[in-house]
Write an enzyme that holds these catalytic residues in place. Structure first.
Site, mmCIF file in Angstrom:
data_model
loop_
_atom_site.group_PDB
_atom_site.id
_atom_site.type_symbol
_atom_site.label_atom_id
_atom_site.label_comp_id
_atom_site.label_asym_id
_atom_site.label_seq_id
_atom_site.Cartn_x
_atom_site.Cartn_y
_atom_site.Cartn_z
ATOM 1 N N HIS A 116 -64.964 43.019 -8.326
ATOM 2 C CA HIS A 116 -66.407 42.279 -7.362
ATOM 3 C C HIS A 116 -65.921 41.422 -5.798
ATOM 4 C CE1 HIS A 116 -64.390 38.086 -7.785
ATOM 5 N NE2 HIS A 116 -64.143 38.050 -8.894
ATOM 6 N N ASP A 145 -58.201 36.301 -6.463
ATOM 7 C CA ASP A 145 -59.546 36.387 -7.276
ATOM 8 C C ASP A 145 -60.746 37.404 -6.291
ATOM 9 O OD1 ASP A 145 -62.115 36.385 -9.225
ATOM 10 O OD2 ASP A 145 -61.902 34.251 -8.075
ATOM 11 N N GLU A 179 -69.906 38.159 -8.337
ATOM 12 C CA GLU A 179 -69.356 37.828 -9.968
ATOM 13 C C GLU A 179 -69.498 36.102 -9.205
ATOM 14 O OE1 GLU A 179 -66.299 36.747 -12.536
ATOM 15 O OE2 GLU A 179 -65.870 36.214 -10.188
ATOM 16 N N GLU A 180 -68.990 35.754 -8.073
ATOM 17 C CA GLU A 180 -68.721 34.229 -8.634
ATOM 18 C C GLU A 180 -70.247 33.260 -8.465
ATOM 19 O OE1 GLU A 180 -66.474 33.045 -8.488
ATOM 20 O OE2 GLU A 180 -65.048 34.725 -7.558
ATOM 21 N N GLU A 204 -60.062 41.383 -12.840
ATOM 22 C CA GLU A 204 -60.229 40.297 -13.096
ATOM 23 C C GLU A 204 -59.060 39.909 -12.226
ATOM 24 O OE1 GLU A 204 -62.067 37.066 -11.696
ATOM 25 O OE2 GLU A 204 -63.783 38.649 -11.901
ATOM 26 N N HIS A 387 -59.370 30.121 -6.792
ATOM 27 C CA HIS A 387 -60.670 29.045 -5.790
ATOM 28 C C HIS A 387 -60.545 27.873 -4.537
ATOM 29 C CE1 HIS A 387 -63.528 30.371 -8.997
ATOM 30 N NE2 HIS A 387 -63.501 31.841 -8.138
#
Length: 416
Positions: A116, A145, A179-180, A204, A387
């Site tokens: 993504h 990510d 995606e997030e 991922e 994140h």
């Protein structure tokens, strides 16, 4: 899906599942493929350079311009290696554009790889924290990510092209721009592509312990709303019906809806009530994060929410509930176990061992697995602190992960 496609996909799934049941992929360690190792080592710096260009461009899920720019960076790389590249405007709720890159082979399994383009970070974060390598780790917004996954997928395709390997039916690399936030802009696209392919390799991040993800929980939200009656909190509180008090009662009930044995968690995360300190609140709302290991638990939680709402503390309040389902569970199954066994054997050629993990987090792998296509996850670059401002990728994982993905595609593509 045509009957022939369905039959082929079933045959591929059965062959993969056989590996897990027979242990066929667990012989003594073989020597690594020297040609793949050489090319993975040669592509390490170009892959890091590509990763730097992506990380230094903001691409939060709501950043239209940034998402387009990162997509264009990926398109340039994929076009250069000879892939047929198409783009698709995201469905409502998504920004930027989805990218679909395809390589046609000479026959064999059809493989969907996914990564993504979007990150959880804000506009301006890339300028504040640009890509940098400090010791053995690379840092920057989205470095693991999932921009690291895009780099691994793209350069594995470059290795396959460099080797002139065509022992597969088709390889598609799908880059999703939402995606997030639950993939609202690509869910239908992912389902369509997963149905059209025999297996899915999701890029991922690899887990910090150098792992793959073989199962994921499904995710959803439980929303509880309370309608009461406002009144002056000091002059006539008895004339009111306190929605906040009832919501507190409902919150305690909702918090008991998890099931540890079945892997279900229900955690209240957001509470809203009241407008002023001297007014009995008329409206209140709670949102709970719901995670399930099996789809049936979504149904059970939904039923129990309604049952709990019938037991009220504050008379004459109205309590309503709803469950919003997002990602389905990616359940552990024989086909996934077979893919994991293959991956473990391939990694063993490098003298390395994968951890095989389950995750409470949801991802696009869950959507693909939800339509019945064998799926394995965590094939991107290894890293940690996902994140967060200190998110990192392990630089020395680039070569092993390129080797793993390339060899896995060659094995399953040829039906081995």
């Amino acid at each position: 899906m045509s009957p022939s496609n369905g039959a082929r996909r079933a045959a591929v799934a059965a062959a993969i599942a056989t590996i897990a049941s027979t242990g066929a992929a667990r012989p003594a360690l073989a020597e690594p493929d020297a040609k793949i190792v050489e090319r993975a080592q040669g592509y390490k710096q170009p892959a890091l350079d590509f990763l730097k260009r992506m990380v230094d461009q903001d691409s939060g899920s709501g950043d239209e311009a940034g998402l387009v720019k990162v997509a264009d960076l990926a398109i340039a790389e994929l076009t250069a290696l000879g892939a047929k590249v198409e783009t698709q405007a995201p469905a409502e709720g998504g920004k930027g554009k989805n990218v679909i890159a395809t390589l046609e082979g000479s026959g064999g399994a059809k493989i969907l790889m996914m990564a993504h383009l979007d990150t959880v970070f804000r506009e301006g974060d890339a300028a504040k924290r640009p890509f940098r390598i400090d010791g053995a780790r690379a840092y920057g917004p989205g470095v693991m990510d999932d921009k690291g996954g895009i780099a691994i997928g793209t350069y594995a395709l470059k290795i396959l092209k460099n080797l002139d390997f065509k022992g597969f039916g088709r390889i598609t690399l799908l880059l999703n721009s939402s995606e997030e936030i639950g993939s609202p802009g690509a869910r239908k696209l992912i389902e369509e592509q997963a149905k059209a392919h025999d297996l899915v390799l999701n890029l991922e991040p690899g887990r910090a312990a150098d792992g793959l993800v073989i199962s994921r929980k499904g995710s959803g939200k439980a929303i509880v709303t309370v309608k009461g009656k406002s009144s002056h909190a000091g002059v006539a509180p008895e004339k009111g019906r306190n929605a906040a008090t009832e919501l507190a009662h409902q919150t305690l009930q909702v918090g008991k809806l998890g099931d540890k044995e079945k892997g279900t968690t229900v955690n209240v995360t957001v509470l809203k009530a009241g407008t002023a300190a001297n007014i009995i609140p008329e409206d209140a709302e709670a949102t709970a994060d719901v995670r399930v290991a099996v789809t049936e638990e979504f149904d059970r939680v939904e039923r129990d929410l309604k049952t709990a709402a019938e037991t009220k503390l504050v008379p004459e309040t109205v309590v309503t509930t709803r469950l919003e389902r997002n990602f389905p569970p990616m359940a552990k199954n024989p086909a996934t176990d077979g893919l994991a066994e293959k991956a473990q054997a391939i990694y063993g050629e490098l003298g390395k061992k994968l951890t095989l993990e389950s995750s409470g987090g949801a991802a696009d792998a869950s959507i693909a697995a939800g339509v019945g296509t064998p799926t394995i996850d965590g094939l991107g670059v290894v890293g940690g602190e996902i994140h967060t401002p200190t998110e990192y990728a392990e630089v020395e994982s680039v070569v092993p992960r390129l080797y793993l993905l390339t060899r896995l595609v060659m094995e399953v593509g040829a039906g081995k």
